[in-house]
Design a protein around this motif. Structure first.
Motif, mmCIF file in Angstrom:
data_model
loop_
_atom_site.group_PDB
_atom_site.id
_atom_site.type_symbol
_atom_site.label_atom_id
_atom_site.label_comp_id
_atom_site.label_asym_id
_atom_site.label_seq_id
_atom_site.Cartn_x
_atom_site.Cartn_y
_atom_site.Cartn_z
ATOM 1 N N TRP A 116 -16.332 -35.005 -5.083
ATOM 2 C CA TRP A 116 -17.423 -35.780 -4.487
ATOM 3 C C TRP A 116 -17.103 -37.254 -4.701
ATOM 4 O O TRP A 116 -17.028 -37.711 -5.839
ATOM 5 N N MET A 117 -16.894 -37.995 -3.632
ATOM 6 C CA MET A 117 -16.512 -39.402 -3.720
ATOM 7 C C MET A 117 -17.669 -40.293 -3.274
ATOM 8 O O MET A 117 -18.149 -40.181 -2.144
ATOM 9 N N TYR A 118 -18.094 -41.165 -4.181
ATOM 10 C CA TYR A 118 -19.155 -42.125 -3.889
ATOM 11 C C TYR A 118 -18.531 -43.494 -3.603
ATOM 12 O O TYR A 118 -17.336 -43.682 -3.767
ATOM 13 N N GLU A 119 -19.358 -44.418 -3.181
ATOM 14 C CA GLU A 119 -18.987 -45.818 -2.895
ATOM 15 C C GLU A 119 -18.295 -45.941 -1.538
ATOM 16 O O GLU A 119 -17.230 -45.371 -1.317
ATOM 17 N N GLY A 148 -23.707 -34.650 -8.567
ATOM 18 C CA GLY A 148 -24.407 -35.080 -9.772
ATOM 19 C C GLY A 148 -25.348 -36.256 -9.588
ATOM 20 O O GLY A 148 -26.095 -36.594 -10.492
ATOM 21 N N LYS A 149 -25.334 -36.877 -8.411
ATOM 22 C CA LYS A 149 -26.195 -38.040 -8.153
ATOM 23 C C LYS A 149 -26.803 -37.928 -6.766
ATOM 24 O O LYS A 149 -26.170 -37.422 -5.849
ATOM 25 N N ARG A 150 -27.995 -38.485 -6.621
ATOM 26 C CA ARG A 150 -28.619 -38.617 -5.297
ATOM 27 C C ARG A 150 -28.301 -40.015 -4.804
ATOM 28 O O ARG A 150 -29.123 -40.917 -4.829
ATOM 29 N N LYS A 151 -27.062 -40.186 -4.423
ATOM 30 C CA LYS A 151 -26.564 -41.498 -4.006
ATOM 31 C C LYS A 151 -25.709 -41.286 -2.763
ATOM 32 O O LYS A 151 -24.908 -40.357 -2.708
ATOM 33 N N VAL A 152 -25.907 -42.139 -1.798
ATOM 34 C CA VAL A 152 -25.128 -42.065 -0.564
ATOM 35 C C VAL A 152 -24.518 -43.436 -0.282
ATOM 36 O O VAL A 152 -25.031 -44.430 -0.761
ATOM 37 N N PRO A 153 -23.447 -43.472 0.461
ATOM 38 C CA PRO A 153 -22.702 -42.371 1.040
ATOM 39 C C PRO A 153 -21.904 -41.617 -0.027
ATOM 40 O O PRO A 153 -21.530 -42.167 -1.048
ATOM 41 N N CYS A 154 -21.682 -40.347 0.267
ATOM 42 C CA CYS A 154 -20.876 -39.501 -0.615
ATOM 43 C C CYS A 154 -20.032 -38.590 0.273
ATOM 44 O O CYS A 154 -20.566 -37.894 1.133
ATOM 45 N N LEU A 155 -18.745 -38.626 0.046
ATOM 46 C CA LEU A 155 -17.829 -37.793 0.827
ATOM 47 C C LEU A 155 -17.473 -36.557 0.007
ATOM 48 O O LEU A 155 -16.960 -36.660 -1.107
ATOM 49 N N ARG A 156 -17.782 -35.397 0.567
ATOM 50 C CA ARG A 156 -17.439 -34.121 -0.071
ATOM 51 C C ARG A 156 -16.086 -33.693 0.482
ATOM 52 O O ARG A 156 -15.922 -33.538 1.690
ATOM 53 N N ILE A 157 -15.110 -33.526 -0.433
ATOM 54 C CA ILE A 157 -13.746 -33.177 -0.039
ATOM 55 C C ILE A 157 -13.373 -31.864 -0.713
ATOM 56 O O ILE A 157 -13.414 -31.758 -1.942
ATOM 57 N N GLU A 158 -13.028 -30.877 0.091
ATOM 58 C CA GLU A 158 -12.588 -29.591 -0.449
ATOM 59 C C GLU A 158 -11.103 -29.431 -0.155
ATOM 60 O O GLU A 158 -10.682 -29.498 0.994
ATOM 61 N N ASN A 159 -10.295 -29.215 -1.211
ATOM 62 C CA ASN A 159 -8.858 -29.055 -0.989
ATOM 63 C C ASN A 159 -8.517 -27.598 -0.680
ATOM 64 O O ASN A 159 -9.398 -26.737 -0.657
ATOM 65 N N GLU A 160 -7.233 -27.316 -0.450
ATOM 66 C CA GLU A 160 -6.806 -25.977 -0.041
ATOM 67 C C GLU A 160 -7.149 -24.905 -1.062
ATOM 68 O O GLU A 160 -7.376 -23.750 -0.718
ATOM 69 N N MET A 165 -14.196 -31.663 4.969
ATOM 70 C CA MET A 165 -14.902 -32.839 4.476
ATOM 71 C C MET A 165 -16.267 -32.961 5.129
ATOM 72 O O MET A 165 -16.459 -32.535 6.263
ATOM 73 N N ALA A 166 -17.188 -33.572 4.394
ATOM 74 C CA ALA A 166 -18.518 -33.859 4.943
ATOM 75 C C ALA A 166 -19.034 -35.129 4.295
ATOM 76 O O ALA A 166 -18.864 -35.335 3.088
ATOM 77 N N LEU A 167 -19.648 -35.975 5.090
ATOM 78 C CA LEU A 167 -20.225 -37.226 4.601
ATOM 79 C C LEU A 167 -21.725 -37.051 4.430
ATOM 80 O O LEU A 167 -22.454 -36.882 5.406
ATOM 81 N N TYR A 168 -22.183 -37.053 3.179
ATOM 82 C CA TYR A 168 -23.606 -37.023 2.884
ATOM 83 C C TYR A 168 -24.117 -38.444 3.039
ATOM 84 O O TYR A 168 -23.538 -39.378 2.456
ATOM 85 N N GLN A 169 -25.176 -38.613 3.828
ATOM 86 C CA GLN A 169 -25.603 -39.961 4.199
ATOM 87 C C GLN A 169 -27.066 -39.990 4.594
ATOM 88 O O GLN A 169 -27.677 -38.952 4.810
ATOM 89 N N PRO A 193 -13.673 -37.768 13.351
ATOM 90 C CA PRO A 193 -14.986 -37.159 13.580
ATOM 91 C C PRO A 193 -15.495 -36.420 12.332
ATOM 92 O O PRO A 193 -15.430 -35.195 12.237
ATOM 93 N N LEU A 194 -15.986 -37.185 11.382
ATOM 94 C CA LEU A 194 -16.506 -36.625 10.132
ATOM 95 C C LEU A 194 -17.823 -35.893 10.374
ATOM 96 O O LEU A 194 -18.677 -36.389 11.107
ATOM 97 N N GLU A 195 -17.986 -34.766 9.727
ATOM 98 C CA GLU A 195 -19.278 -34.089 9.736
ATOM 99 C C GLU A 195 -20.222 -34.929 8.877
ATOM 100 O O GLU A 195 -19.871 -35.335 7.770
ATOM 101 N N THR A 196 -21.412 -35.216 9.387
ATOM 102 C CA THR A 196 -22.404 -35.945 8.605
ATOM 103 C C THR A 196 -23.521 -35.000 8.202
ATOM 104 O O THR A 196 -23.913 -34.126 8.976
#
Length: 119
Positions: free
Chosen positions: A103-106, A85-97, A41-45, A65-68
């Motif tokens: 990409w989760m916004y809000e 698809g959007k230049r909106k933050v915060p956005c959590l990038r989640i990669e599954n197995e 996971m990584a938090l785009y911010q 301890p999220l990677e930012t």
């Protein structure tokens, strides 16, 4: 307007530093398991975005301890646009197995997801 944003941003960071939440305590093996899960996971911010600060504070309180990732950097901004698809933050990038990326916004949705998954 730029000066007002700069001042408010610095004020938000100062207040966040002064009133920083205490991290949740858990067993070392539980924390290691959580840290390993967070590697996908990584938090785009933006550093001074109030909603990003809200997510970072919640993650700190849950001892996550999220990677930012600074979304103002051109490469990171492009990755956010290409993936989410959007230049909106915060956005959590989640990669599954399986390698699928979500990409989760809000901020409230991100906090709710982290609470459900890690507490």
């Amino acid at each position: 307007m730029k000066i007002i944003r700069l001042i408010l941003g610095k004020l938000i960071l100062l207040l966040n530093a002064i009133f920083s939440p205490k991290p949740q305590q858990r067993a070392q093996e539980d924390q290691q398991r959580i840290n390993q899960a967070l590697e996908s996971m990584a938090l785009y911010q933006f550093e001074t975005c109030p909603f990003c600060v809200k997510v970072r504070r919640a993650a700190k309180k849950m001892n996550l301890p999220l990677e930012t990732v600074d979304a103002k950097q051109p490469d990171n901004e492009q990755a956010l646009l290409n993936g989410g698809g959007k230049r909106k933050v915060p956005c959590l990038r989640i990669e599954n197995e399986s390698g699928e990326v979500t990409w989760m916004y809000e901020s409230n949705d991100i906090i709710h997801y982290l609470e459900q998954r890690f507490t």
